[in-house]
Design a protein around this motif. Structure first.
Motif, PDB file in Angstrom:
ATOM      1  N   PHE A 151      -4.511  -3.035   2.567  1.00  0.00           N
ATOM      2  CA  PHE A 151      -3.495  -3.248   1.532  1.00  0.00           C
ATOM      3  C   PHE A 151      -4.170  -3.633   0.229  1.00  0.00           C
ATOM      4  O   PHE A 151      -5.037  -4.503   0.217  1.00  0.00           O
ATOM      5  N   GLY A 152      -3.741  -2.986  -0.857  1.00  0.00           N
ATOM      6  CA  GLY A 152      -4.471  -3.128  -2.101  1.00  0.00           C
ATOM      7  C   GLY A 152      -3.884  -4.064  -3.124  1.00  0.00           C
ATOM      8  O   GLY A 152      -4.633  -4.669  -3.907  1.00  0.00           O
ATOM      9  N   SER A 153      -2.575  -4.215  -3.145  1.00  0.00           N
ATOM     10  CA  SER A 153      -1.949  -5.052  -4.175  1.00  0.00           C
ATOM     11  C   SER A 153      -1.343  -6.276  -3.520  1.00  0.00           C
ATOM     12  O   SER A 153      -0.549  -6.149  -2.589  1.00  0.00           O
ATOM     13  N   TRP A 154      -1.717  -7.409  -4.041  1.00  0.00           N
ATOM     14  CA  TRP A 154      -1.324  -8.669  -3.424  1.00  0.00           C
ATOM     15  C   TRP A 154      -0.538  -9.525  -4.396  1.00  0.00           C
ATOM     16  O   TRP A 154      -0.798  -9.532  -5.602  1.00  0.00           O
ATOM     17  N   GLY A 155       0.407 -10.251  -3.844  1.00  0.00           N
ATOM     18  CA  GLY A 155       1.111 -11.237  -4.634  1.00  0.00           C
ATOM     19  C   GLY A 155       0.519 -12.609  -4.413  1.00  0.00           C
ATOM     20  O   GLY A 155      -0.335 -12.811  -3.549  1.00  0.00           O
ATOM     21  N   GLN A 156       0.979 -13.554  -5.206  1.00  0.00           N
ATOM     22  CA  GLN A 156       0.607 -14.934  -4.973  1.00  0.00           C
ATOM     23  C   GLN A 156       1.320 -15.419  -3.725  1.00  0.00           C
ATOM     24  O   GLN A 156       2.422 -14.985  -3.426  1.00  0.00           O
ATOM     25  N   ARG A 216       0.857  -1.171   0.000  1.00  0.00           N
ATOM     26  CA  ARG A 216       0.000   0.000   0.000  1.00  0.00           C
ATOM     27  C   ARG A 216       0.898   1.226   0.000  1.00  0.00           C
ATOM     28  O   ARG A 216       1.996   1.210   0.580  1.00  0.00           O
ATOM     29  N   TRP A 217       0.431   2.280  -0.614  1.00  0.00           N
ATOM     30  CA  TRP A 217       1.246   3.486  -0.700  1.00  0.00           C
ATOM     31  C   TRP A 217       1.318   4.172   0.653  1.00  0.00           C
ATOM     32  O   TRP A 217       0.326   4.273   1.369  1.00  0.00           O
ATOM     33  N   GLY A 218       2.502   4.632   1.000  1.00  0.00           N
ATOM     34  CA  GLY A 218       2.662   5.491   2.152  1.00  0.00           C
ATOM     35  C   GLY A 218       2.994   4.766   3.440  1.00  0.00           C
ATOM     36  O   GLY A 218       3.139   3.550   3.510  1.00  0.00           O
ATOM     37  N   TRP A 219       3.097   5.593   4.458  1.00  0.00           N
ATOM     38  CA  TRP A 219       3.485   5.130   5.787  1.00  0.00           C
ATOM     39  C   TRP A 219       2.383   4.273   6.384  1.00  0.00           C
ATOM     40  O   TRP A 219       1.215   4.593   6.300  1.00  0.00           O
ATOM     41  N   TYR A 220       2.781   3.181   6.990  1.00  0.00           N
ATOM     42  CA  TYR A 220       1.859   2.322   7.710  1.00  0.00           C
ATOM     43  C   TYR A 220       2.569   1.819   8.946  1.00  0.00           C
ATOM     44  O   TYR A 220       3.669   1.293   8.859  1.00  0.00           O
ATOM     45  N   ALA A 221       1.920   1.994  10.078  1.00  0.00           N
ATOM     46  CA  ALA A 221       2.521   1.554  11.333  1.00  0.00           C
ATOM     47  C   ALA A 221       1.495   0.726  12.078  1.00  0.00           C
ATOM     48  O   ALA A 221       0.415   1.218  12.390  1.00  0.00           O
TER      49      ALA A 221
END
Length: 125
Positions: free
Chosen positions: A112-117, A99-104
């Motif tokens: 989270f928007g983009s996922w891998g296998q 996901r774009w940007g800071w996450y704590a």
């Protein structure tokens, strides 16, 4: 195209270790937070660990604390999850997501928007 590829899973005996990698491409890695998640059969996907953009603050779900270590290498566009003292309850498909940007904090799947296998981790007791 945003791509995340988790790898490093496998079959290991209880007490063993695995190191997962999440190799990314298609975006500016240092601007994105990457989270580790897992999903066991019949269970909802849960957040496992996350580190801040500068790899300074690290967060773990309670079951992972003291056993897992998360890190990121911005030069290699890669996130890692070192898993030690594995238990049968760690058996799951492990995913990384961005996901774009800071996450704590412990990553929430909905954040989270983009996922891998995923990569399968199986711990035998």
């Amino acid at each position: 195209e945003v791509q995340l590829q988790a790898s490093g899973g496998g079959l290991v005996q209880a007490g063993g270790s695995l190191r997962l990698s999440c190799v990314t491409s298609g975006f500016t890695f240092e601007d994105y937070s990457i989270g580790w998640f897992r999903q066991a059969p019949g269970r909802e996907r849960e957040g496992v660990s996350c580190t801040t953009l500068d790899d300074g603050l690290k967060y773990y779900t309670d079951s992972a604390k003291g056993r897992f270590t998360v890190s990121r290498d911005n030069a290699k566009n890669t996130m890692y999850l070192q898993m030690n003292s594995l238990k049968s309850e760690d058996t799951a498909v492990y995913y990384c997501a961005s996901r774009w940007g800071w996450y704590a904090g412990i990553p929430g799947p909905g954040d989270f928007g983009s996922w891998g296998q995923g990569t399968q981790v199986t711990v035998s007791s």
